[in-house]
Design an enzyme around this catalytic site. Structure first.
Site, PDB file in Angstrom:
ATOM      1  CG  ASP A  20      -1.762   1.223   1.390  1.00 50.75           C
ATOM      2  OD1 ASP A  20      -2.330   1.804   0.313  1.00 50.75           O
ATOM      3  OD2 ASP A  20      -1.754   1.899   2.568  1.00 50.75           O
ATOM      4  CG  LEU A  21       1.843   3.348  -2.985  1.00 57.86           C
ATOM      5  CD1 LEU A  21       1.626   3.959  -4.354  1.00 57.86           C
ATOM      6  CD2 LEU A  21       3.190   3.110  -2.907  1.00 57.86           C
ATOM      7  CG  ASP A  22      -1.957   7.479  -0.367  1.00 57.49           C
ATOM      8  OD1 ASP A  22      -0.912   8.076  -0.813  1.00 57.49           O
ATOM      9  OD2 ASP A  22      -3.028   7.700  -1.222  1.00 57.49           O
ATOM     10  CG  ASP A 189      -2.775   2.506   6.132  1.00 62.03           C
ATOM     11  OD1 ASP A 189      -2.534   2.394   4.901  1.00 62.03           O
ATOM     12  OD2 ASP A 189      -3.633   3.111   6.547  1.00 62.03           O
TER      13      ASP A 189
END
Ligand SMILES: [Mg+2]
Length: 240
Positions: A20-22, A189
């Site tokens: 995941d990024l954000d 997250d």
């Protein structure tokens, strides 16, 4: 933190890391706030009637009406932002073609992220051993944020036509890597979008929990629970 997978479910057996990024590699909320502010400043300078007629609250309400009218496109944040801008520009007597310029102002700011300090050293070591895939519901541009060289593939909700935890997102990771879910570890997250979604797809899962929050008990726990990317790298590379 607890890391007790059964041997056959050991995430260290993965060959692909789906990330995941954000809110996993950087905090996204301050970035979006700054990007919205820059967009508004641009509109005030170039298309002032938009700012006069649409408060931030009114612009959000318009965007929500677009989501309600087009639920099938709600995952496509770029479309949603552009369409909202076009609607406001047209309503205020400006050419809708200016939406592209305005959206670029937003995008430039949206990609000025502050990587968490653990991200670069972790990616530096992990990308040597694993195939890395970015799997995002957002719109970050890996080139612009300076991480393109670490990633082998980029899978975004906009391209898939659905957002995590939709299983099509995880299937897309299997497709681009040509690896089965059992060889993929997804890290993120969000307990539902990342951990539950990836687990349902049959992937190994790691919950990146930077704020030391309790795991929401209604969901089966992740295979790994780490406080940052370096902790993940230590766990994986030690075990490999
Ligand atoms: Mg996230």
């Amino acid at each position: 933190m607890a890391t007790n997978p059964s041997p056959q479910r050991d995430p260290a057996n993965a060959t692909v890391l789906s990330l995941d990024l954000d809110d996993t590699l950087w905090d996204i909320t301050p970035v979006i706030i700054a990007a919205e502010r820059e967009l508004r400043a641009w509109l005030k300078r170039h298309c002032p009637r938009v700012v006069d007629r649409y408060s931030p609250h009114a612009a959000l309400a318009l965007r929500q009406r677009l989501v309600d009218a087009h639920p099938e496109l709600a995952h496509d944040l770029s479309w949603l932002r552009t369409r909202t801008l076009e609607h406001m520009l047209e309503d205020c007597g400006y050419a809708t073609s200016r939406a592209g310029e305005a959206f670029e102002v937003f995008c430039a700011a949206r990609n000025r992220v502050s990587l968490h300090a653990d991200v670069l050293p972790a990616l530096e070591s992990l990308h040597r051993r694993y195939t890395l895939v970015a799997l995002t519901n957002g719109t970050a541009d890996l080139e612009r944020v300076g991480l393109a060289r670490y990633f082998d593939h980029y899978v975004a909700a906009r391209d898939v036509g659905a957002a995590k935890p939709d299983q099509r997102m995880f299937a897309a990771v299997e497709a681009v890597t040509a690896r089965p879910a059992a060889e993929i570890l997804h890290i993120g997250d969000d307990p539902l979008c990342d951990v539950v979604g990836a687990s349902q797809a049959g992937m190994h899962t790691a919950w990146l929990n930077r704020r030391a929050e309790p795991w929401p008990g209604q969901h089966p726990p992740p295979d790994l629970h780490v406080e940052d990317m370096l902790a993940l790298a230590r766990r994986l590379l030690r075990a490999a």
